[in-house]
Structure formats: C-alpha cells, structure tokens
Scaffold this active site. Sequence first.
Site, PDB file in Angstrom:
ATOM      1  N   GLU A 128      -2.161   3.090  -7.218  1.00 52.03           N
ATOM      2  CA  GLU A 128      -0.791   2.797  -6.800  1.00 52.03           C
ATOM      3  C   GLU A 128      -0.470   1.371  -7.221  1.00 52.03           C
ATOM      4  OE1 GLU A 128       1.995   2.549  -2.763  1.00 52.03           O
ATOM      5  OE2 GLU A 128      -0.185   2.621  -2.588  1.00 52.03           O
ATOM      6  N   ARG A 349     -17.353   5.063  -2.202  1.00 51.91           N
ATOM      7  CA  ARG A 349     -16.698   3.818  -2.621  1.00 51.91           C
ATOM      8  C   ARG A 349     -17.668   2.662  -2.433  1.00 51.91           C
ATOM      9  NH1 ARG A 349     -11.745   2.261   1.055  1.00 51.91           N
ATOM     10  NH2 ARG A 349     -11.937   0.341  -0.120  1.00 51.91           N
ATOM     11  N   LYS A 359      -5.893  -2.969   0.187  1.00 48.68           N
ATOM     12  CA  LYS A 359      -4.849  -3.723  -0.513  1.00 48.68           C
ATOM     13  C   LYS A 359      -3.866  -4.348   0.477  1.00 48.68           C
ATOM     14  CE  LYS A 359      -3.640  -0.681  -3.712  1.00 48.68           C
ATOM     15  NZ  LYS A 359      -2.908  -0.107  -4.880  1.00 48.68           N
TER      16      LYS A 359
END
Length: 634
Positions: A128, A349, A359
Amino acid sequence: MKLAELHPIEALLTADFRSIEPRLQSLDKHLILRTYLDGYTLSELDTKIWQALRGNRAAFSFIKRGSLPNLARWFEFIEVMHPEIQDEIKAKDAAAKAKVAAASKAGGSYALNLQNADQGVVTRFLPEPSGYLHIGHAKAALLSWYFAQQYKGQLRLRLDDTNPSKEKEEYQDAIIEDLALMGIKCDTLTYTSDYFDYLYDMAIKMIKEGHAYTDDTDQETMRDERWKGIASKRRDRSVEENLRIFEEMRQGTEEGLANCLRAKLSVDNPNKAMRDPAVYRCNVGTPHHRTGTKWKMYPMYDFACPVVDSHEGVTHALRSTEYTDRNPQYEWFQDVLKIRKVHMWDFARMNFIRTFLSKRKLAKLVDTGKVWGWDDPRMPTIRGVRRRGMGVPALREFILKQGPSRNVVTMDWTNFWATNKKHIDPVAPRHTALLKKDLVKVTVTGAEAPAEPHQEDRPKHPKNKEIGTKKVAFASELLLDQADAKTFKDGEEITLMAWGNAFVRNIAEGDPITSLTCELNVAKGDVKTTEKKVTWLAAKGQNLVPAELWDFDYLITKDVLQEEDNMEDFLNPTTSTMEEAFCDEATAQLKKDDIIQLERRGYYRVDKGLSDWKEGEEKKLVLFNIPTGKTGSK
C-alpha cells in the site's frame, strides 16, 4: 526369549518409541545372564539389532539413560568391542551432520513444491503506498521475486491504492525506487485503482446474488456485534434495498456516507475474520491521487486482493502469517464470485527486538519529529537500514536466507549486521579518526624521528591491494586520543600503528593529559611484544579533516511491544550520540555512501562528504557508525 522370537524384533525397532518400548523391555530381560543375544560371540542378530537401535534416536537416547541396565550393558559392550559394525552408522551420522550444517549455512529451505507450478507461476508484490518500504516488505518482495525466478515465471507489482486518506505519490515513487535498488525487477506495474470499475461490478454481483448487504450500524456497535457473534439488524435487507443504498454510497450522499457494504459470510464463525467483513467504505474527504473525485467509496483490501489477484492472472499469492486467519475469507470471495482460484502460501514476517514494523507507528514517529524522516538510520525501513550502512547484497542475502518458513520468531539484530560485516570488511578502506575533545600533543624524538613532515603511500586495506593506496603523513609532532594517553606509563613501549614502536616519555601531569613524548624504536622494536597499539595523526604535513561520528540506539526500550502497549511509554529518550573528530587527510576524497573502517573504532558509512555541502556551509565529514553484529543494533 526364544531365538525365533528375537529375529522379527530387528525389523520392528524402527517405529516410534511408544511402539518399541515393550520390545526393549523384553530384550533387557533376555540379556540378564547373557553377553550376546545369541551364543558366545557376535552374531548377525546382535549386529542387526544393535544397528537398528543405534539408528533410532528415541531408542538410543533411552538406552543411554540406563533405565534398562542389561540392555544398556550389552549395547555399550558391543559399541566398545565391535567397531567394525559401526562404519555404516558413522557414515550416516556424518552425512546427517553435513546436511544440517549445509542447511544452516544456506538458510531456510525453499522446497515448497508450489501447487501446479508446471502450469506457470505468476507471483505479485502488493504494497500500500502509505509509507516507505520496511524490511518486512523487503522479505515479501524478495520471496515473491525468488519464486517467480525459480519457476521462470513473472512477478507483478501492484500498488494497493484503495485508501486515499493515507496514500501519496511520494510513497508510490519510493516503493518503485526501493525495489529497483534491491535488484527486484517486476514484469508489470499496476494499481488496484486500475480495477475500480471491475471491483464495482463484482460488488454488484455479490449484492444481486445475496452475498453482500449495506449496513449503517455505527462502527463501535458493529465491532461489538462482530466480536460477540450477533447478526446486524441490516443483515436481511432486500436485494433491491441494498442496490439502492450502494448507489447512494457511490454518489456519496448523506445516506450513502452512513453505510458500508459487508460480505454476507458468517455471523458467528469461530474465525472472527469470517464474520461479515466490510467490502466497501465511503471516503469523500480526500481526492484519490489517480482517479480524483470519480469515486466516493473504495473497496477494502480483503475484497480487492482476492478479486484482482484472480483477474490479473496471479497464480500464487505469498502472504505473511498475519493473514492466515483471512485465508478462508480470500477463498470465499473467489468461490462465491466463481472466479479463478489462486494458490496461497504463508510465510513468517520478520520481527526484530525493540523494533516495530507498523507503518502507522512509523509514520507517527516521522510526523512527530522523533526521527529525521523515513530514511532515518534508526528506522527499520529499506532506506533507513541502507543509510545506516547495510549494503544491498547483504540485505538480499540475509532476507533470502530466512526462507519462506512459517515459524514466527523475534530475532536479534546480531545476524542482520553480521551478514553485512561479511560483505564490507574485505573492501572497506581503512582510515584514522581521533576525537577532538582533549587531544594530546605528542613530540616524537629519537634518531628515527622525521626531520621534516612528509607523506608516504600506504595500502588502504591491509589484505586487499585492489582497494588502492592512500597518503599517510609522518611528522615529529603527532596527536593522540586522550583515552589512549591515560593508559600509558612512563617508559612503557607502545606501538604507533602503521609506523612502529616507541617509548613513552615525559607524560604531562594533570587531567586531562595535554602532552607527552614518544621516543621512536622502529628498527629494534617488535610490534608483537607491545600490549598497546594506538592510532595517531600527524599534526603537520597534512590537512586534517573535521568530522562528526554518529552512533545510534534502538528507538524503543522494550524487546517486544504488545498490542495493549502504548508506544510513547517505551520510546527511548536518547537514540543518537555525536562526537566531533579529526580524520586523516585522505578522507577528504570520500563521497556520500562510501563505506570505511576507522581503525579501532569500527565501520562507518559516509552520510556527507566534503563535496556534499552547499556554498557557505561549514564543510565536514558526517559518518554513521555501522553495527557489526557483536552488540546487536548498537
């Protein structure tokens, strides 16, 4: 036991421990008054059963504990007295150890056997554009790129621009640049916004087929109902009513803004991700950076992702394990819309201690001025770790070495930076820096002292001639670090690095020490015999280069932040330190992004060289310390 009962046991000793334990007990009882299982010498039966037990890790460990004394006595006796039967076992052990060592060196296993890979592989990276890429994104991108390369397929980059409130062209451009920097070549670049019309049509289809409904329940109530498994009061709206309100949402009217579109999936599924997730939400406050004000509502990631993946031709979607609970939801959308299925693979991850990869939280640090920007060397962004001194080859090696494993672990930064050191140590030129504060003036005496200052060519790297040479100044007046001078004793022999030995004389009294004398002993001195080997700079015969030496610490004080933790409570109050220094004249040629080693101080990346300053600004080197892995981040 009778001999006829012993022979079948050998074949049965390869099973799990619970299955073979009764047989071990039988063998122990059989050996109460026996040295061998059969007769008075080593038999084929002894050999086969011993080898079978030695090859079964569970049985071997159990026997070594001595719980069955007779079996343990027999086993150890055979082991000591008959090494000739152990060659095969030792060979297997050696091969197993070599395999483990090779796997450890190579890193994670990539033997995934992707489904239907023979029919073609198309992966995608789906960030994104609401911030800069961090090292977690780097893993997703590199793994998707790796499998596309492995199967001679394609990697598609699709920017998931479905939330205009958070997205900027700055982030979009940075993502593309960072991927290129890491050597990741994407075959296509698309945007989720390219498919807004298609997604709208799919949403209409879901409504008409009874798979979606509009809902004006307030957000807090909706969250509470989903948690408790309570159906929304709007769940049974008619198709006609849902289509009418969905059009109001598209127009951005007052009624439309009060609603969202939800998938009619489940009310009380134990997996809460399956409880009627939102499909569309309105957003009229911020024009979209590509579509402007055409749309007043935007598809949610959970809907757009499986629909566009299928539509674009993605065959294998690699996602981190945080999405595992949403995998059934991903499949559900493709099922009800009757569109092509996409295979999924979850990987863990990357998590690091005292680091967050959210983020939203990283953006907050930037927005509140806690850091200098997204490329701050304390940030876990691609640009941040690059600015700290992580090289692209080392970054790629470290991430690919983790592999696509699903095992979620929180790593120390040690291995991350140790990988980098392995790459930079063979090529980093060596230079010298002394702290400005309380520099000690040294007078050089003796027959070997230079009559006049002069410069000599010396290798930049002691083990790599290809790095070239540099000019080193020699003079009868030197400078030393205060910290070194405080350790000297009068008459002590020390080594002046890259010059030779000298005797310390005439140490000035006081704190700090202001001066001392060094009587050179280069010809007769042996550098192997001295305890102290110190860096120095000639005070004459060169133009010393002013420098700032920066070091950095973790941004937070807690190893792992929990969901309920308030980030501000754990922010490290002091995350950077700077000391002023002088460097040797050869450093004047350094440019931004050069990597060097300052002798006895460590590795540094040049953040600013002398040529990087504007006219009228004070010119100096700005050097960022690069961790080596010995002390983690710091």
